[in-house]
Design an enzyme around this catalytic site. Structure first.
Site, PDB file in Angstrom:
ATOM      1  N   ASP A  14       0.822  -1.215   0.000  1.00 10.53           N
ATOM      2  CA  ASP A  14       0.000   0.000   0.000  1.00 10.53           C
ATOM      3  C   ASP A  14       0.857   1.267   0.000  1.00 10.53           C
ATOM      4  OD1 ASP A  14      -2.337  -1.497  -0.012  1.00 10.53           O
ATOM      5  OD2 ASP A  14      -2.471  -1.552   2.174  1.00 10.53           O
ATOM      6  N   CYS A  99      -1.782   4.677  17.895  1.00 13.99           N
ATOM      7  CA  CYS A  99      -0.558   4.846  17.110  1.00 13.99           C
ATOM      8  C   CYS A  99      -0.756   5.927  16.056  1.00 13.99           C
ATOM      9  CB  CYS A  99      -0.161   3.527  16.452  1.00 13.99           C
ATOM     10  SG  CYS A  99       1.357   3.644  15.463  1.00 13.99           S
ATOM     11  N   CYS A 195       1.122  -4.019  15.546  1.00 11.08           N
ATOM     12  CA  CYS A 195       2.480  -3.974  14.997  1.00 11.08           C
ATOM     13  C   CYS A 195       3.524  -4.575  15.930  1.00 11.08           C
ATOM     14  CB  CYS A 195       2.860  -2.549  14.626  1.00 11.08           C
ATOM     15  SG  CYS A 195       2.829  -1.377  15.992  1.00 11.08           S
TER      16      CYS A 195
END
Length: 372
Positions: A14, A99, A195
């Protein structure tokens, strides 16, 4: 003179395609890899190192400069500490939302502006549209990939400086562009999970940072112990898998319906439609609005209480303490404290609040959410 765009590059397809689109649009593109976490997986491999190598390969292919910025301290202080604190409260947080609020559209933005960037860009499936000097956050064209849920707590400062190059595209088109340009990441699978946890065992990860204490698992219908839990933070409201109850009662699945932190009890109920799973409203704390200003209350709009959920019609009221009261048109299953309630007006993401507590369909279950 070309406008400079500092692009957050993750090593995925992406952000790689975002770089292609920005370059073709005539921007001066600078790729930045954000290093937010430093830990090896079970095989002794640091995935951040692998992702950075993919950023390097794509940047070299496209002929754009690239750098690494270390945000590990900011991430620990602003996101991971919040994550652990929420679990200690018995809630289930969404660190990806934080985040974006604290790192990607705050610390990263500040860093980019020091590089004389005109804009920052991310490979999110979302759009920004300016109307009369205000910047609106709109859903991505690909409904299946729309990521405004995770962007719902960023305001005008960030939105006015943000570009989402793939927001107008379907995921299949993104892959097509990557293959056409023979990008190294063209066939790389999408990352999953938080993550800093990635594909690893979630419970094992939590056990490294939180103290696990076993306790009783209580049947809400009988008030009696039915089994033992392995630490309250391992369970979330509405959870079905991993409870460890089999061959008991009617044979229907069991679900988590509540926690008592003081007594270290986990409450469970049997059956997909058990009323203890359902609530009629919630209290949301720390509301954040994408336009940096409150809407007019009462607000009639739609909401999502988890990422993949269908929009739910709601009415939102402001409370005297600054929190908001979100009343659903119809009862909703498994609304979870700690998660994010995101509000929409058609395609416009209005903002979000953190779910503090829920109001059960039946008042006899109020003890399951005593903060309401």
């Amino acid at each position: 003179m070309k406008k400079r765009v500092v692009l957050g590059m993750s090593g995925g397809v992406d952000s790689s395609v975002s770089a292609v689109i920005l370059k073709e649009a005539g921007y001066d593109v600078v790729g930045i890899f954000m290093k937010n976490w430093d830990e090896k997986d079970e095989d002794g491999v640091c995935t951040a190192t692998e992702d950075y190598e993919d950023v390097r390969r794509v940047a070299d292919q496209l002929g754009i400069p690239y750098y690494t910025v270390n945000f590990e301290k900011e991430y620990w202080d602003r996101v991971f500490s919040y994550f652990l604190d929420e679990y200690n409260k018995g809630r289930t947080p969404n660190p990806d939302v934080m985040c974006n609020q604290e790192i990607k559209f705050n610390a990263f933005l500040d860093y980019a502006l020091k590089l004389d960037a005109d804009y920052i860009a991310m490979g999110h499936y979302a759009r920004v549209e300016e109307r009369d000097g205000k910047f609106y956050l709109l859903r991505g064209v690909d409904n299946n990939k729309d990521q405004t849920y995770f962007l719902s707590r960023i305001g005008q400062k960030a939105l006015s400086k943000s570009l989402f190059p793939i927001g107008e595209l379907e995921k299949s088109k993104v892959r097509e562009i990557a293959e056409k340009n023979e990008l190294y990441t063209a066939k790389k699978k999408d990352s999953t999970g938080v993550c800093f946890i990635g594909e690893r065992d979630f419970d094992a990860f939590l056990d490294k940072y939180l103290l696990s204490k076993k306790g009783d698992m209580i049947n809400v219908d009988t008030g009696k112990k039915i089994s033992q839990h392995h630490g309250l933070y391992h369970y979330t409201l509405g959870q079905r898998k991993g409870i460890g109850i089999g061959g008991v009662g009617s044979g229907e699945p069991w679900f988590v319906v509540g926690k008592d932190l003081k007594k270290n009890l986990l409450y469970v109920a049997q059956g997909e439609q058990h009323e203890a799973l359902y609530s009629t409203s919630l209290i949301g704390e720390a509301p954040a609005w994408t336009l940096d200003e409150e809407p007019v209350f009462p607000l009639h709009c739609t909401a999502k209480f988890r990422y993949r959920q269908q929009d739910i019609p709601v009415t939102v009221h402001k409370m005297e303490d600054g929190n908001i009261h979100i009343v659903y048109d119809n009862p909703v299953k498994a609304v979870t404290p700690g998660q994010v309630a995101v509000l929409y007006d058609a395609d416009i993401c209005l903002g979000s609040s953190i779910i503090k507590s829920i109001e059960p369909v039946n008042s006899k279950y109020k003890y399951l959410n005593p903060t309401f």
